[in-house]
Scaffold this motif. Structure first.
Motif, PDB file in Angstrom:
ATOM      1  N   ASN A  92      38.990   6.398  44.877  1.00 40.44           N
ATOM      2  CA  ASN A  92      37.702   6.650  44.229  1.00 40.44           C
ATOM      3  C   ASN A  92      37.131   7.963  44.755  1.00 40.44           C
ATOM      4  N   ALA A  93      36.660   8.823  43.850  1.00 42.95           N
ATOM      5  CA  ALA A  93      36.241  10.178  44.241  1.00 42.95           C
ATOM      6  C   ALA A  93      35.118  10.157  45.272  1.00 42.95           C
ATOM      7  N   ARG A  94      34.170   9.247  45.121  1.00 41.89           N
ATOM      8  CA  ARG A  94      33.074   9.160  46.085  1.00 41.89           C
ATOM      9  C   ARG A  94      33.603   8.787  47.471  1.00 41.89           C
ATOM     10  N   VAL A  95      34.534   7.827  47.496  1.00 38.32           N
ATOM     11  CA  VAL A  95      35.081   7.358  48.768  1.00 38.32           C
ATOM     12  C   VAL A  95      35.898   8.456  49.437  1.00 38.32           C
ATOM     13  N   VAL A  96      36.748   9.124  48.669  1.00 34.55           N
ATOM     14  CA  VAL A  96      37.586  10.198  49.217  1.00 34.55           C
ATOM     15  C   VAL A  96      36.710  11.291  49.827  1.00 34.55           C
ATOM     16  N   ALA A  97      35.661  11.703  49.119  1.00 35.50           N
ATOM     17  CA  ALA A  97      34.794  12.771  49.629  1.00 35.50           C
ATOM     18  C   ALA A  97      34.091  12.346  50.910  1.00 35.50           C
ATOM     19  N   ALA A  98      33.593  11.112  50.948  1.00 31.95           N
ATOM     20  CA  ALA A  98      32.865  10.642  52.130  1.00 31.95           C
ATOM     21  C   ALA A  98      33.776  10.533  53.343  1.00 31.95           C
ATOM     22  N   VAL A  99      34.966   9.997  53.144  1.00 31.99           N
ATOM     23  CA  VAL A  99      35.894   9.827  54.268  1.00 31.99           C
ATOM     24  C   VAL A  99      36.402  11.177  54.754  1.00 31.99           C
ATOM     25  N   ALA A 344      29.831   4.878  50.197  1.00 31.03           N
ATOM     26  CA  ALA A 344      30.255   5.503  48.941  1.00 31.03           C
ATOM     27  C   ALA A 344      30.654   4.437  47.921  1.00 31.03           C
ATOM     28  N   THR A 345      31.300   3.378  48.389  1.00 27.55           N
ATOM     29  CA  THR A 345      31.704   2.288  47.498  1.00 27.55           C
ATOM     30  C   THR A 345      30.487   1.588  46.913  1.00 27.55           C
ATOM     31  N   ILE A 346      29.504   1.295  47.748  1.00 31.12           N
ATOM     32  CA  ILE A 346      28.282   0.650  47.272  1.00 31.12           C
ATOM     33  C   ILE A 346      27.565   1.559  46.269  1.00 31.12           C
ATOM     34  N   GLU A 347      27.565   2.860  46.545  1.00 27.88           N
ATOM     35  CA  GLU A 347      26.977   3.797  45.595  1.00 27.88           C
ATOM     36  C   GLU A 347      27.680   3.722  44.247  1.00 27.88           C
ATOM     37  N   SER A 348      29.002   3.581  44.280  1.00 27.94           N
ATOM     38  CA  SER A 348      29.765   3.492  43.043  1.00 27.94           C
ATOM     39  C   SER A 348      29.419   2.216  42.282  1.00 27.94           C
ATOM     40  N   ASP A 352      27.663   3.516  38.985  1.00 29.15           N
ATOM     41  CA  ASP A 352      28.666   3.562  37.925  1.00 29.15           C
ATOM     42  C   ASP A 352      28.682   2.294  37.071  1.00 29.15           C
ATOM     43  N   ASN A 353      27.637   1.476  37.192  1.00 23.21           N
ATOM     44  CA  ASN A 353      27.473   0.277  36.348  1.00 23.21           C
ATOM     45  C   ASN A 353      28.669  -0.671  36.440  1.00 23.21           C
ATOM     46  N   LEU A 354      29.165  -0.896  37.651  1.00 18.74           N
ATOM     47  CA  LEU A 354      30.372  -1.690  37.797  1.00 18.74           C
ATOM     48  C   LEU A 354      30.120  -3.189  37.688  1.00 18.74           C
ATOM     49  N   VAL A 355      28.893  -3.632  37.913  1.00 19.83           N
ATOM     50  CA  VAL A 355      28.591  -5.045  37.663  1.00 19.83           C
ATOM     51  C   VAL A 355      28.766  -5.345  36.175  1.00 19.83           C
ATOM     52  N   GLU A 356      28.218  -4.483  35.347  1.00 17.09           N
ATOM     53  CA  GLU A 356      28.374  -4.659  33.907  1.00 17.09           C
ATOM     54  C   GLU A 356      29.836  -4.492  33.496  1.00 17.09           C
ATOM     55  N   ARG A 357      30.540  -3.565  34.133  1.00 19.45           N
ATOM     56  CA  ARG A 357      31.951  -3.377  33.803  1.00 19.45           C
ATOM     57  C   ARG A 357      32.753  -4.642  34.111  1.00 19.45           C
ATOM     58  N   ALA A 358      32.433  -5.318  35.209  1.00 21.21           N
ATOM     59  CA  ALA A 358      33.124  -6.566  35.527  1.00 21.21           C
ATOM     60  C   ALA A 358      32.904  -7.608  34.433  1.00 21.21           C
ATOM     61  N   ARG A 359      31.704  -7.646  33.879  1.00 17.74           N
ATOM     62  CA  ARG A 359      31.430  -8.589  32.791  1.00 17.74           C
ATOM     63  C   ARG A 359      32.233  -8.234  31.548  1.00 17.74           C
ATOM     64  N   GLU A 360      32.357  -6.941  31.267  1.00 21.51           N
ATOM     65  CA  GLU A 360      33.154  -6.517  30.115  1.00 21.51           C
ATOM     66  C   GLU A 360      34.617  -6.918  30.295  1.00 21.51           C
ATOM     67  N   ILE A 361      35.134  -6.694  31.490  1.00 24.61           N
ATOM     68  CA  ILE A 361      36.520  -7.080  31.785  1.00 24.61           C
ATOM     69  C   ILE A 361      36.678  -8.585  31.636  1.00 24.61           C
ATOM     70  N   GLY A 362      35.711  -9.336  32.132  1.00 23.30           N
ATOM     71  CA  GLY A 362      35.776 -10.791  32.027  1.00 23.30           C
ATOM     72  C   GLY A 362      35.788 -11.264  30.588  1.00 23.30           C
ATOM     73  N   ALA A 363      35.018 -10.604  29.747  1.00 24.12           N
ATOM     74  CA  ALA A 363      34.988 -10.995  28.338  1.00 24.12           C
ATOM     75  C   ALA A 363      36.345 -10.766  27.676  1.00 24.12           C
ATOM     76  N   ILE A 364      36.994  -9.647  28.008  1.00 24.09           N
ATOM     77  CA  ILE A 364      38.325  -9.374  27.461  1.00 24.09           C
ATOM     78  C   ILE A 364      39.330 -10.408  27.961  1.00 24.09           C
ATOM     79  N   LEU A 365      39.320 -10.649  29.262  1.00 25.28           N
ATOM     80  CA  LEU A 365      40.275 -11.592  29.847  1.00 25.28           C
ATOM     81  C   LEU A 365      40.099 -12.988  29.279  1.00 25.28           C
ATOM     82  N   THR A 366      38.888 -13.509  29.316  1.00 22.95           N
ATOM     83  CA  THR A 366      38.685 -14.889  28.873  1.00 22.95           C
ATOM     84  C   THR A 366      38.931 -15.035  27.375  1.00 22.95           C
TER      85      THR A 366
END
Length: 457
Positions: A92-99, A344-348, A352-366
């Motif tokens: 992840n770009a944020r993580v790479v830059a921070a580390v 950096a991960t928490i920032e992402s 980056d709206n990853l909570v909503e992205r997880a829901r989108e992924i869940g909808a596709i999977l289920t």
């Protein structure tokens, strides 16, 4: 999928950079495993203890987005995220830059010797993000098992009691105490005893098998606890809000809130093990959020730091502060590289709206897995939340778990370039843990490969 005639990577000098810039495609250059991976597996056998197994016998040279590239140039769809660790994606770009920036400052001082800001900042972030608006404290460690052990330590010290209750199908780690907490014998416990004492097991809510509503299942567990252990002897109840290794078991509604209320009324510390479910994975920042529960103590790891080793115990201030100075800590706990990676991960997750992205992924999977289930009685159950979904496979005649079928599907999927993981007490569950950075196209293609494997098994 792309099939090419010759390896993309001809030598170690041709290894691509990781991250989302990698071509997001399933690409088979060789059979899986390829010749270079086979050679490296021979080196592994000669150098690494045989107890350290691998899910798929390929050696990774790059990863990012939703793919993993092996040493033979094969690009595989990643539906495992290193067991829910690389939720924000590999590299992840944020993580790479921070580390990278932290590497140029210092790599280690030991926080308990000479502290630094990033440890405190991670603790502040965890205190803010975890369920409940009460005063909290956090302590950082290296692995989920280490954090679980410390959570038990803290609860025992705070209550002055010793007993700990965990649940059927639980997985909490592979150290001595956490083996005692873990339910499944093989491969996690068999032959490694004796185990830590004062650990007791209660029945879990497992709707697919027990048919009970959550309140009834909780009362059954509480009755066992009161009769066989006694609240006066019980320091903590520990549970995964959605069980991971046990089979992605989602308890029935009402189960967890009933347990929380009982624990609060009986001076018992309620510990939520969110090592696998934490950090957007379930479509909420924490699985406890969906259940509407506020744990006294919450344990996190895996998705916390974008792939760097870090874990945490976060809890009510009066509980966490009960341990004496020097009673918590460790040489590497809250290493500065891992801490900046976590920030950096928490920032992402947040930016980056990853909570909503997880829901989108869940909808596709289920949606797609339930469509398969309609026409295939071997799929007994589809369950989970967000980007943490599983199918349980059974013999359609007897209803018994079908571990052999599960293993065949996983093996065929691996051969076709899709990394998928199995789990479950009976070894009959396929779990889906894609990185939240995966594209819809790759996810759908990966599900299609697994569907084909199921059809041909």
């Amino acid at each position: 999928m792309t099939i090419v005639d010759s390896p993309r990577l001809d030598s170690s000098l041709d290894i691509p950079l990781g991250g989302p810039s990698l071509p997001q495609e399933r690409r088979l250059v060789t059979a899986i495993p390829g010749p270079k991976s086979i050679e490296r597996m021979k080196r592994k056998a000669a150098a690494v203890a045989s107890g350290v197994g691998t899910t798929i016998p390929v050696f990774t040279v790059a990863a990012g987005g939703g793919v993993l590239v092996d040493v033979d140039g094969n690009s595989l769809i990643d539906l495992g995220s290193g067991i829910a660790v690389t939720s924000v994606g590999n590299s992840n770009a944020r993580v790479v830059a921070a580390v990278t920036a932290q590497l140029n400052q210092f790599t280690h001082t030991c926080f308990t010797v000479a502290p630094y800001d990033s440890y405190v900042e991670v603790a502040e972030a965890l205190n803010r993000l975890t369920p409940g608006d009460h005063d909290k404290r956090s302590a950082l460690f290296n692995s989920g098992a280490e954090a679980v052990e410390n959570a038990v330590k803290i609860a025992r010290h705070y209550t002055g009691k010793q007993a700990v209750v965990v649940f059927d199908h639980a997985y909490h780690g592979r150290t001595n105490l956490t083996m005692a907490l873990t339910a499944k014998s093989m491969p996690y416990k068999s032959g490694f005893g004796p185990f830590a004492p004062e650990v007791y097991r209660a029945p879990m809510s497992y709707p697919f098998h027990d048919g009970l509503d959550g309140v009834t299942a909780a009362k059954k567990a509480i009755s066992m606890i009161e009769k066989q252990i006694g609240a006066a002897n019980l320091a903590a109840v520990m549970i995964e809000p959605i069980q991971g290794e046990g089979g992605f078991i989602v308890p029935a509604d009402g189960f967890l809130p009933t347990l929380v209320a009982w624990a609060a009324a009986n001076n018992v510390v309620f510990i939520a093990d969110e090592v696998q479910t934490g950090f957007a994975r379930t479509g909420d920042m924490f699985a406890s959020d969906h259940e509407g529960i506020v744990p006294d103590v919450i344990v996190t790891a895996k998705g916390i730091a974008g792939g760097l080793p870090l874990s945490a115990v976060t809890g009510r201030a009066e509980i966490m502060d009960s341990a004496h100075v020097g009673g918590l800590g460790g040489t590497y706990g809250g290493n500065p590289l891992a801490c900046v990676a976590a920030l950096a991960t928490i920032e992402s997750y947040e930016q980056d709206n990853l909570v909503e992205r997880a829901r989108e992924i869940g909808a596709i999977l289920t949606g797609r897995l339930n469509a398969l289930r309609v026409n295939d009685p071997r799929i007994g159950d589809v369950r989970g939340r967000g980007a943490l979904i599983a199918i349980e496979l059974i013999d359609p005649v007897t209803g018994e778990p079908d571990a052999a079928l599960t293993n065949r599907i996983a093996a065929e999927s691996h051969k076709q370039g899709v990394i998928v993981l199995t789990c479950g007490t009976y070894g009959n569950v396929i779990r889906f843990l894609p990185p939240l950075s995966i594209t819809d196209e790759l996810l759908i293609e990966g599900i299609g490969v697994i569907a084909d494997a199921l059809a041909s098994a």
